[in-house]
Design a protein around this motif. Structure first.
Motif, PDB file in Angstrom:
ATOM      1  N   ALA A   1      -3.226 -13.491   5.411  1.00 55.89           N
ATOM      2  CA  ALA A   1      -3.615 -14.364   6.523  1.00 55.89           C
ATOM      3  C   ALA A   1      -4.040 -13.552   7.731  1.00 55.89           C
ATOM      4  CB  ALA A   1      -2.455 -15.292   6.880  1.00 55.89           C
ATOM      5  N   THR A   2      -3.377 -12.429   7.952  1.00 54.43           N
ATOM      6  CA  THR A   2      -3.731 -11.552   9.070  1.00 54.43           C
ATOM      7  C   THR A   2      -3.861 -10.125   8.549  1.00 54.43           C
ATOM      8  OG1 THR A   2      -1.385 -11.182   9.599  1.00 54.43           O
ATOM      9  CG2 THR A   2      -2.511 -12.991  10.744  1.00 54.43           C
ATOM     10  N   GLY A   3      -4.577  -9.305   9.322  1.00 57.93           N
ATOM     11  CA  GLY A   3      -4.729  -7.905   8.935  1.00 57.93           C
ATOM     12  C   GLY A   3      -5.559  -7.716   7.675  1.00 57.93           C
ATOM     13  N   LYS A   4      -6.572  -8.550   7.502  1.00 60.45           N
ATOM     14  CA  LYS A   4      -7.385  -8.480   6.289  1.00 60.45           C
ATOM     15  C   LYS A   4      -8.159  -7.156   6.219  1.00 60.45           C
ATOM     16  CE  LYS A   4      -9.685 -12.268   5.360  1.00 60.45           C
ATOM     17  NZ  LYS A   4     -10.509 -13.495   5.546  1.00 60.45           N
ATOM     18  N   TYR A   5      -8.679  -6.723   7.350  1.00 59.63           N
ATOM     19  CA  TYR A   5      -9.463  -5.475   7.352  1.00 59.63           C
ATOM     20  C   TYR A   5      -8.579  -4.289   6.974  1.00 59.63           C
ATOM     21  CZ  TYR A   5     -11.626  -1.248   9.194  1.00 59.63           C
ATOM     22  OH  TYR A   5     -12.110   0.025   9.334  1.00 59.63           O
ATOM     23  N   THR A   6      -7.385  -4.218   7.575  1.00 66.50           N
ATOM     24  CA  THR A   6      -6.477  -3.103   7.293  1.00 66.50           C
ATOM     25  C   THR A   6      -6.057  -3.110   5.828  1.00 66.50           C
ATOM     26  OG1 THR A   6      -5.664  -3.134   9.573  1.00 66.50           O
ATOM     27  CG2 THR A   6      -4.290  -2.035   7.931  1.00 66.50           C
ATOM     28  N   ALA A   7      -5.777  -4.295   5.282  1.00 64.49           N
ATOM     29  CA  ALA A   7      -5.384  -4.392   3.871  1.00 64.49           C
ATOM     30  C   ALA A   7      -6.513  -3.919   2.963  1.00 64.49           C
ATOM     31  CB  ALA A   7      -4.988  -5.830   3.536  1.00 64.49           C
TER      32      ALA A   7
ATOM     33  N   LEU B   1      -8.847   0.331  -0.638  1.00 67.37           N
ATOM     34  CA  LEU B   1      -9.968   1.191  -1.022  1.00 67.37           C
ATOM     35  C   LEU B   1      -9.584   2.675  -0.969  1.00 67.37           C
ATOM     36  CD1 LEU B   1     -12.916  -0.684   0.746  1.00 67.37           C
ATOM     37  CD2 LEU B   1     -12.464  -0.533  -1.714  1.00 67.37           C
ATOM     38  N   LEU B   2      -8.824   3.048   0.048  1.00 71.53           N
ATOM     39  CA  LEU B   2      -8.370   4.436   0.133  1.00 71.53           C
ATOM     40  C   LEU B   2      -7.418   4.763  -1.014  1.00 71.53           C
ATOM     41  CD1 LEU B   2      -7.776   4.876   3.978  1.00 71.53           C
ATOM     42  CD2 LEU B   2      -9.654   5.795   2.609  1.00 71.53           C
ATOM     43  N   GLN B   3      -6.574   3.809  -1.354  1.00 74.14           N
ATOM     44  CA  GLN B   3      -5.631   4.020  -2.448  1.00 74.14           C
ATOM     45  C   GLN B   3      -6.355   4.232  -3.778  1.00 74.14           C
ATOM     46  OE1 GLN B   3      -2.977   0.712  -3.044  1.00 74.14           O
ATOM     47  NE2 GLN B   3      -1.899   1.687  -4.748  1.00 74.14           N
ATOM     48  N   ILE B   4      -7.435   3.505  -3.990  1.00 76.18           N
ATOM     49  CA  ILE B   4      -8.154   3.583  -5.260  1.00 76.18           C
ATOM     50  C   ILE B   4      -9.033   4.833  -5.335  1.00 76.18           C
ATOM     51  CG2 ILE B   4      -9.913   2.466  -6.685  1.00 76.18           C
ATOM     52  CD1 ILE B   4      -8.888  -0.217  -5.631  1.00 76.18           C
ATOM     53  N   TYR B   5      -9.764   5.100  -4.264  1.00 74.12           N
ATOM     54  CA  TYR B   5     -10.830   6.103  -4.353  1.00 74.12           C
ATOM     55  C   TYR B   5     -10.495   7.459  -3.726  1.00 74.12           C
ATOM     56  CZ  TYR B   5     -13.820   2.396  -6.068  1.00 74.12           C
ATOM     57  OH  TYR B   5     -14.353   1.388  -6.835  1.00 74.12           O
ATOM     58  N   GLU B   6      -9.500   7.481  -2.887  1.00 78.52           N
ATOM     59  CA  GLU B   6      -9.183   8.780  -2.293  1.00 78.52           C
ATOM     60  C   GLU B   6      -8.328   9.584  -3.260  1.00 78.52           C
ATOM     61  OE1 GLU B   6      -8.259  10.402   2.123  1.00 78.52           O
ATOM     62  OE2 GLU B   6      -6.896   8.865   1.363  1.00 78.52           O
ATOM     63  N   GLU B   7      -8.698  10.837  -3.460  1.00 73.29           N
ATOM     64  CA  GLU B   7      -7.972  11.685  -4.395  1.00 73.29           C
ATOM     65  C   GLU B   7      -6.598  12.040  -3.836  1.00 73.29           C
ATOM     66  OE1 GLU B   7     -10.822  14.817  -4.571  1.00 73.29           O
ATOM     67  OE2 GLU B   7     -11.700  14.095  -6.441  1.00 73.29           O
TER      68      GLU B   7
END
Length: 279
Positions: free
Chosen positions: A80-86, A91-97
């Motif tokens: 409901a809130t903080g959609k951008y941060t989530a 994305l960082l969790q998936i793609y950042e090594e």
């Protein structure tokens, strides 16, 4: 209650045209460097006072199909809130090594290739993330440079790693320009040498000349030196022997002319035993 400061009014909503303008200034998502991409995106988003909803939607518009499939669960049921941060964190969790993977690439998978030494250093610093000291990073970085560049960098007084990278850039630029010139490339547009680069090239040339001279002179010096010493000892011994014979009290004393020229002498000075010897 009296005296309470009212909360600031919310920022005015961003107009649709303004959102399109903001979105057009942001590149598509970089799966290979997600954190760097968010730095780039936020430099455009944050100064615009965009809302969480707008930032979330702009980021979604920059994702390709494959990336979208990785976050389907999140975008199907966003918070409901903080959609951008989530969305950013996912994305960082998936793609950042992982840090271990980044260190592995830093130690064993980097190479100079056609890039500048300073570009290589910046990439290595991104992988190191301040977890590797500059002294260690310098060793890793220099080991990826050409041997002659390493040789120069080890003797210069400069110890700042960034300035050493700039110096390495100039050396490689100078070397590549010289190679182009040496093969007669008439279209070469190599830039003029800076004072630092010219100084380095001059010092390298001096060292090469000195080394070449030493290599050339060392064998001849040994050979001629030995022969010279033998010749010198022989001549010295002959002179000492002649000095002993040329004693005026010796009945076989010869004048200077007959002593030196023998039968070819055209003059004679007394005392001289040349005629007495029946010559």
């Amino acid at each position: 209650m009296p005296g309470n400061t009212p909360p600031p009014p919310p920022p005015p909503p961003v107009e649709p045209l303004a959102v399109i303008s903001i979105s057009n200034r942001i590149a598509n998502f970089w799966t290979d460097q997600p954190r760097a991409w968010f730095v780039h995106a936020e430099s455009t988003l944050l100064p615009q006072n965009t809302s969480d909803e707008v930032k979330y939607n702009v980021i979604l518009s920059k994702l390709d199909k494959e990336t979208i499939t990785q976050i389907t669960d999140l975008i199907s049921s966003p918070p409901a809130t903080g959609k951008y941060t989530a969305l950013k964190n996912r994305l960082l969790q998936i793609y950042e090594e992982s840090e271990s993977r980044q260190l592995q690439k830093l130690i064993g998978e980097m190479e100079l290739g056609d890039q500048k030494p300073s570009h290589l250093l910046r990439r290595m610093r991104q992988l190191a993330k301040d977890k590797v000291p500059d002294t260690t990073l310098m060793i890793l970085w220099q080991n990826l440079l050409p041997s002659w560049v390493r040789g120069v960098l080890t003797v210069v007084e400069e110890k700042d790693l960034s300035k050493l990278a700039e110096l390495a850039d100039k050396m490689l630029e100078t070397s590549r320009a010289a190679q182009v010139e040496s093969v007669g490339a008439s279209t070469s547009t190599a830039p003029p040498l800076s004072s630092d680069a010219a100084m380095i090239v001059a010092e390298i040339a001096k060292l090469n000349i000195r080394m070449t001279d030493l290599e050339r002179s060392r064998p001849r010096f040994r050979h001629q030196g030995g022969r010279g010493r033998r010749d010198f000892r022989g001549r010295s011994g002959s002179r000492r022997s002649n000095s002993r014979r040329r004693n005026e009290n010796n009945p076989n004393w010869l004048c200077h002319f007959h002593f030196r020229y023998r039968e070819r002498a055209t003059r004679c000075e007394e005392p001289c035993a040349w005629k007495k010897q029946g010559n």
